[in-house]
Every structure is written in C-alpha cells, then in structure tokens.
Design an enzyme around this catalytic site. Sequence first.
Site: not given
Length: 204
Positions: A47, A180
């Site tokens: 964070g 991906y």
Amino acid sequence: MLATKRCFSTTVSHRDDKPLHENLRPISEPMLPKHCFKDKLVFITGGGTGLGRGMATMLSSLGAEVVISSRKEDVIQKTAEEIMSVSGNKVHAIPMDVRDPDRIKAVADEVEKLTGGLPNVVINNAAGNFISPTERLSPNAWRTIVDIVLNGTAFVTLEFGKRLIKAKQGCNFLAITTVYTALGSGFVTPSAAAKAGVDNLTRA
C-alpha cells in the site's frame, strides 16, 4: 493545432486542445458517492506506492479507515501521513512481508487491536516482477516472484479469512490481475504463472 499519430498503417488525426468526444473527458473526481466507505475498514498489501497507494488514497477520501502494509516501514509511514493530511481519516501503516505467515498473523492481531475489528475489504496488491527470458531464470528468481504474488496472496487471504469466518463477518477480497494470466508471456513467466494462481484462488 493538429496532432497526428500512426497506428500500424492507419493515420489518426485529432486536435490536441479538446477531447475526441465530450463523453471521453478524463474524470478527476470519484465516481462513488462521498462517504460511501464511512465506517468501513480496508486492508491493502503493497500500500505504500503505485496502485496500492492510489487505492488507499481514494478509499480514504471516500471515508474508509485504511491499513496499508509493505516491507518498507518508512515508505508506508510517509504515505499514511500524506493521505491522512488530505482525507482527515485514519490510515495505519504496519510493516509486513507477505511471504512470512507468522508476520501476517501478528499483523492481523495488530489490525484488530488498532481498529477494534476485522477488515470489510482486503486488497491483495503486493507483487514482484522483473523482465527476463524464461530460460535465464534461476530457481531463486522463480521462487521469489511466486512467493510474493501467489503465496503472499494465499497467506493473507487465509489468515483474515479464517478470522472472518469465526467472527461471522462478510468481507470483499480483491486481487490485482493482468492480461497475461490467460495466455502467458515469455518475459514475465513467474508472474504470469503466479497471477494465474491468484485468479483461481480468488474465484475459488
């Protein structure tokens, strides 16, 4: 003034002093109602910077009490102070390595002690990656990425999940994915494999 961009064999022209369409203007204000996260507790791994910092900033501005974690205590402490100075809401900074289940347990204890409860939202954002042809990867390189991305997500989810079940409290678990995961990629193979695991873990 006209700006011209070439996309393969197609030439696209537009004026750079106004948007292509009125509905495509960038949005600078939150799309959610103000205070809609009031009295909600959000826990975010990774964070201190990037996406994690952005999500912490937005959720705090919407009224949430936020806990951010990362390995770098000085970074998350600075981020927490900067967000609080703008939103006026509590942001706690607790250092943690998501690869360490014992540390995650200690942090979960600290979260309950600091806030008096368990998260309403857990965002598994911590990640690691580097660019390398697959055949050049060492076992340690593979292990490092998988430990952070997949195992870290699993450890955090399991620790808070078990506590939430015991407390009979609902919670939203979110994870950061990428395009991906479905098709793979030769230059980020450990991340692709780990993120595919995170996708399946989150859906399970």
